[in-house]
Design an enzyme around this catalytic site. Structure first.
Site, mmCIF file in Angstrom:
data_model
loop_
_atom_site.group_PDB
_atom_site.id
_atom_site.type_symbol
_atom_site.label_atom_id
_atom_site.label_comp_id
_atom_site.label_asym_id
_atom_site.label_seq_id
_atom_site.Cartn_x
_atom_site.Cartn_y
_atom_site.Cartn_z
ATOM 1 N N PRO A 90 -37.336 4.993 -6.779
ATOM 2 C CA PRO A 90 -36.533 4.314 -6.055
ATOM 3 C C PRO A 90 -35.669 5.370 -5.299
ATOM 4 C CG PRO A 90 -36.080 3.946 -8.275
ATOM 5 C CD PRO A 90 -37.296 4.939 -8.496
ATOM 6 N N GLU A 117 -35.858 6.857 -17.305
ATOM 7 C CA GLU A 117 -34.603 6.861 -16.343
ATOM 8 C C GLU A 117 -34.901 7.889 -15.105
ATOM 9 O OE1 GLU A 117 -31.899 5.021 -16.509
ATOM 10 O OE2 GLU A 117 -32.749 4.257 -17.998
ATOM 11 N N ARG A 155 -57.638 2.634 1.802
ATOM 12 C CA ARG A 155 -58.212 1.680 2.783
ATOM 13 C C ARG A 155 -58.550 2.393 4.217
ATOM 14 N NH1 ARG A 155 -55.313 -1.327 5.859
ATOM 15 N NH2 ARG A 155 -56.410 -3.500 5.212
ATOM 16 N N ASP A 170 -54.744 -3.768 11.599
ATOM 17 C CA ASP A 170 -53.604 -4.253 10.804
ATOM 18 C C ASP A 170 -52.476 -4.264 11.397
ATOM 19 O OD1 ASP A 170 -55.524 -4.233 8.651
ATOM 20 O OD2 ASP A 170 -54.821 -2.309 8.245
HETATM 21 N N1 ADE Z 1 -40.215 3.533 -9.370
HETATM 22 C C1 ADE Z 1 -39.310 2.356 -9.638
HETATM 23 N N2 ADE Z 1 -39.072 1.718 -8.682
HETATM 24 C C2 ADE Z 1 -39.682 2.298 -7.481
HETATM 25 C C3 ADE Z 1 -39.594 2.024 -6.233
HETATM 26 N N3 ADE Z 1 -38.987 0.959 -5.805
HETATM 27 N N4 ADE Z 1 -40.430 2.562 -5.526
HETATM 28 C C4 ADE Z 1 -41.321 3.759 -6.017
HETATM 29 N N5 ADE Z 1 -41.067 4.260 -7.369
HETATM 30 C C5 ADE Z 1 -40.280 3.439 -7.968
#
Ligand code: ADE
Length: 240
Positions: A90, A117, A155, A170
């Site tokens: 994230p 984590e 794809r 697309d």
């Molecule tokens: N791992 C945990 N959450 C994630 C996300 N939103 N994007 C990519 N990898 C992740």
């Protein structure tokens, strides 16, 4: 296209992508999906893949040694000189269609799925080329995100999609959202189909679709239009 995925859940990962057009591409060999499990690279008796964070606090961090060995094994088995190594996290930059196109062009990709984590920062600095996020929410691990990347890249590999479901049409292929689609029946609970789609006038249909795509993008995702020069025809369609 060859994609190596480093994950603690190799079977589960494969099941996430092995269906539909991508499943067919895996079976016919247009896309080769290989998995490496850091647990197989752990050298201790318990095959440990996590460790406590320095500084304390809740949760664990992915252990450095087995993950590093797995990434290096993937790199070493690569036929291209410098395969791109992406970590799903994230904290990464948002993965978008341009990234997918770029990955598909390179022919080889290594994806690292974080768990717990996260991953030791020094390992990221040394072994990871790109940190990618698929959106502003936290998943329990990188696997679902890596499956999204695999699907969006696979794809685009020539021959994976037939003409019928061509990637060229697309959403995002031109940086715009897609236009609305309709199929039979002509009447769904009193709702008809826009007349132009029944007209047989291909140029009018093309313009209508373009206008819809522009209008939707403008309404729903104005960020996609920012900094973008619209050509004369598009400007007129938006103003009509
Ligand atoms: N791992 C945990 N959450 C994630 C996300 N939103 N994007 C990519 N990898 C992740």
């Amino acid at each position: 296209m060859r994609i190596q995925v480093i994950t603690l859940f190799p079977e589960e990962f494969r099941r996430m992508v092995d269906f539909g057009v991508i499943g067919r591409a895996l079976r016919d060999g247009r896309v080769r999906l290989e998995t490496l499990n850091p647990r197989d690279f752990a050298t201790d008796r318990h095959r440990t893949v996590d460790d406590r964070p320095y500084g304390g606090g809740p949760g664990m961090v992915m252990a450095v040694e087995p993950l590093r060995s797995a990434i290096r094994a993937a790199r070493d088995s690569s036929v291209v000189r410098q395969p791109r190594v992406g970590l799903l996290t994230p904290q990464g930059r948002r993965f978008d269609q341009a990234n997918a196109r770029d990955c598909a062009k390179r022919g080889e990709l290594i994806l690292v799925c974080g768990r717990y984590e996260g991953v030791d920062e020094r390992l990221i600095a040394r072994e990871i080329d790109e940190e990618w996020s698929i959106g502003d929410y936290v998943l329990s691990g990188g696997e679902l995100a890596a499956a999204v990347v695999v699907d969006s890249v696979a794809r685009l590999v020539p021959g994976v999609l037939g003409d019928a479901d061509s990637a060229a049409q697309d959403s995002f292929s031109e940086g715009l959202l897609d236009c609305p689609h309709y199929t039979r029946p002509e009447n769904v609970e009193g709702d008809g189909v826009p007349g132009v789609l029944l007209s047989g006038d291909h140029e009018a249909i093309r313009l209508w679709r373009r206008k819809q795509a522009l209008g939707r993008t403008w309404q729903r995702r104005p960020d996609l239009l920012q900094g973008r020069e619209l050509n004369e025809q598009d400007r007129r369609l938006l103003e009509e």
